[in-house]
Design an enzyme around this catalytic site. Structure first.
Site, PDB file in Angstrom:
ATOM      1  N   ASP A  26       0.789  -1.247   0.000  1.00 52.85           N
ATOM      2  CA  ASP A  26       0.000   0.000   0.000  1.00 52.85           C
ATOM      3  C   ASP A  26       0.822   1.299   0.000  1.00 52.85           C
ATOM      4  O   ASP A  26       0.471   2.264   0.700  1.00 52.85           O
ATOM      5  CB  ASP A  26      -0.963   0.013   1.196  1.00 52.85           C
ATOM      6  CG  ASP A  26      -1.978  -1.112   1.164  1.00 52.85           C
ATOM      7  OD1 ASP A  26      -1.910  -1.950   0.245  1.00 52.85           O
ATOM      8  OD2 ASP A  26      -2.834  -1.167   2.060  1.00 52.85           O
ATOM      9  N   LYS A 119      -6.688  -4.933  -3.057  1.00 54.70           N
ATOM     10  CA  LYS A 119      -7.345  -5.587  -1.913  1.00 54.70           C
ATOM     11  C   LYS A 119      -8.434  -4.702  -1.342  1.00 54.70           C
ATOM     12  O   LYS A 119      -8.293  -3.477  -1.303  1.00 54.70           O
ATOM     13  CB  LYS A 119      -6.300  -5.954  -0.852  1.00 54.70           C
ATOM     14  CG  LYS A 119      -5.529  -4.794  -0.263  1.00 54.70           C
ATOM     15  CD  LYS A 119      -4.358  -5.301   0.571  1.00 54.70           C
ATOM     16  CE  LYS A 119      -3.609  -4.181   1.250  1.00 54.70           C
ATOM     17  NZ  LYS A 119      -4.363  -3.429   2.243  1.00 54.70           N
ATOM     18  N   LYS A 122      -7.698  -4.705   4.883  1.00 57.06           N
ATOM     19  CA  LYS A 122      -6.374  -4.366   5.398  1.00 57.06           C
ATOM     20  C   LYS A 122      -5.351  -5.445   5.049  1.00 57.06           C
ATOM     21  O   LYS A 122      -4.251  -5.153   4.633  1.00 57.06           O
ATOM     22  CB  LYS A 122      -6.429  -4.177   6.924  1.00 57.06           C
ATOM     23  CG  LYS A 122      -7.480  -3.175   7.383  1.00 57.06           C
ATOM     24  CD  LYS A 122      -7.252  -1.793   6.801  1.00 57.06           C
ATOM     25  CE  LYS A 122      -8.265  -0.801   7.347  1.00 57.06           C
ATOM     26  NZ  LYS A 122      -8.858   0.037   6.291  1.00 57.06           N
ATOM     27  N   VAL A 147       3.181   0.350   4.186  1.00 57.34           N
ATOM     28  CA  VAL A 147       2.468   1.113   5.217  1.00 57.34           C
ATOM     29  C   VAL A 147       1.039   0.583   5.361  1.00 57.34           C
ATOM     30  O   VAL A 147       0.484   0.032   4.420  1.00 57.34           O
ATOM     31  CB  VAL A 147       2.435   2.614   4.854  1.00 57.34           C
ATOM     32  CG1 VAL A 147       3.845   3.175   4.811  1.00 57.34           C
ATOM     33  CG2 VAL A 147       1.720   2.883   3.534  1.00 57.34           C
ATOM     34  N   THR A 148       0.437   0.853   6.559  1.00 64.57           N
ATOM     35  CA  THR A 148       1.112   1.293   7.767  1.00 64.57           C
ATOM     36  C   THR A 148       1.469   0.078   8.614  1.00 64.57           C
ATOM     37  O   THR A 148       0.815  -0.963   8.527  1.00 64.57           O
ATOM     38  CB  THR A 148       0.232   2.267   8.596  1.00 64.57           C
ATOM     39  OG1 THR A 148      -0.953   1.588   9.037  1.00 64.57           O
ATOM     40  CG2 THR A 148      -0.127   3.500   7.841  1.00 64.57           C
ATOM     41  N   CYS A 152      -2.096  -2.322   7.810  1.00 61.34           N
ATOM     42  CA  CYS A 152      -2.072  -3.278   6.697  1.00 61.34           C
ATOM     43  C   CYS A 152      -0.847  -4.184   6.712  1.00 61.34           C
ATOM     44  O   CYS A 152      -0.930  -5.346   6.297  1.00 61.34           O
ATOM     45  CB  CYS A 152      -2.198  -2.531   5.372  1.00 61.34           C
ATOM     46  SG  CYS A 152      -3.831  -1.752   5.221  1.00 61.34           S
ATOM     47  N   GLN A 192       7.910 -13.527  21.543  1.00 60.23           N
ATOM     48  CA  GLN A 192       7.650 -14.954  21.772  1.00 60.23           C
ATOM     49  C   GLN A 192       8.330 -15.838  20.716  1.00 60.23           C
ATOM     50  O   GLN A 192       7.705 -16.745  20.156  1.00 60.23           O
ATOM     51  CB  GLN A 192       6.143 -15.234  21.802  1.00 60.23           C
ATOM     52  CG  GLN A 192       5.398 -14.398  22.835  1.00 60.23           C
ATOM     53  CD  GLN A 192       3.929 -14.733  22.874  1.00 60.23           C
ATOM     54  OE1 GLN A 192       3.546 -15.816  23.270  1.00 60.23           O
ATOM     55  NE2 GLN A 192       3.120 -13.782  22.426  1.00 60.23           N
TER      56      GLN A 192
HETATM   57  N1  TIU Z   1      -2.676   0.414   4.287  1.00 62.60           N
HETATM   58  C1  TIU Z   1      -3.131   0.674   5.517  1.00 62.60           C
HETATM   59  O1  TIU Z   1      -2.437   0.528   6.507  1.00 62.60           O
HETATM   60  N2  TIU Z   1      -4.433   1.213   5.612  1.00 62.60           N
HETATM   61  C2  TIU Z   1      -4.823   2.077   6.584  1.00 62.60           C
HETATM   62  O2  TIU Z   1      -5.975   2.493   6.609  1.00 62.60           O
HETATM   63  N3  TIU Z   1      -3.887   2.442   7.489  1.00 62.60           N
HETATM   64  C3  TIU Z   1      -4.008   3.375   8.480  1.00 62.60           C
HETATM   65  O3  TIU Z   1      -3.074   3.462   9.290  1.00 62.60           O
HETATM   66  N4  TIU Z   1      -5.069   4.168   8.540  1.00 62.60           N
END
Ligand code: TIU
Length: 211
Positions: A26, A119, A122, A147-148, A152, A192
């Site tokens: 992403d 997709k 997430k 990210v993030t 995701c 862990q």
């Molecule tokens: N790609 C992803 O992480 N989608 C999000 O919405 N991330 C946020 O941190 N908002």
């Protein structure tokens, strides 16, 4: 190709580049650039912009080595009803497929032969062909960027772990709007005895791949 080893936490990560994919999650304008969805939610996008250069380094190495490269994009149909998704922004309707903000940032744009997975959620496995694509190519290990970190990236690593893939997350190639979540998300992955996966960085990944 022989088995490689990458310095990582909580211990060394072993992988074969032939059965390893680089997965870039992403890295879209809507999350990374000013004017997108992330900023519309009130976030500072600079920690996400900082991961572009190390992600590019990993793409360059993976491309040179002929590794499978997967890019993912989060995107929704217009009017999905979530706050701000689908709202009009300077790069079009926020996080909507086909809009400028939905595009991968130009620095990391896919090249011919690379896979782009669209997709709806997430995780990159939910309601996509990703598992079939990886299994068809004999992939067993994933080097994860994007990210993030806590949303995701984390969801995708958990999904991958449940499906039997061994993941290493490169800490300088993943970004969060929240420093405390960046740390917690990485800590949770490697806790862990690598409960979900390993954590390393692009410097150690490049050393492992080039050796
Ligand atoms: N790609 C992803 O992480 N989608 C999000 O919405 N991330 C946020 O941190 N908002």
């Amino acid at each position: 190709m022989a088995q490689r080893s990458m310095q990582a936490e909580p211990y060394e990560y072993t992988f074969d580049p032939k059965t390893t994919a680089l997965v870039v999650i992403d890295m879209q304008r809507d999350f990374v650039e000013p004017g997108g969805f992330g900023e519309a939610l009130g976030n500072d996008v600079s920690p996400l912009q900082a991961v572009i250069a190390p992600c590019r380094r990993m793409l360059d190495v993976a491309r040179t080595m002929g590794m499978l490269v997967i890019h993912t994009r989060e995107g929704h149909a217009p009017g999905r009803g979530k706050i701000t998704i689908g709202d009009e922004g300077p790069m079009g309707r926020l996080l909507v497929r086909g809009q400028r903000g939905h595009e991968i940032v130009p620095e990391l744009a896919p090249v011919a032969g690379e896979v782009v997975v669209d997709k709806p959620g997430k995780g990159a496995f939910f309601a996509t062909d990703l598992d079939h694509i990886l299994r068809n190519r004999g992939i067993k290990s994933l080097i994860v960027c994007g990210v993030t970190t806590e949303v995701c990236v984390n969801t995708t690593v958990r999904e991958a772990n449940d499906r039997g893939y061994e993941c290493v997350v490169l800490q300088d190639c993943v970004g969060s709007y929240f420093p405390q979540f960046q740390k917690a998300a990485l800590d949770m992955i490697k806790a862990q005895g690598a409960i979900f996966g390993w954590v390393s960085d692009s410097t150690r990944a490049v050393i492992a791949l080039r050796n």
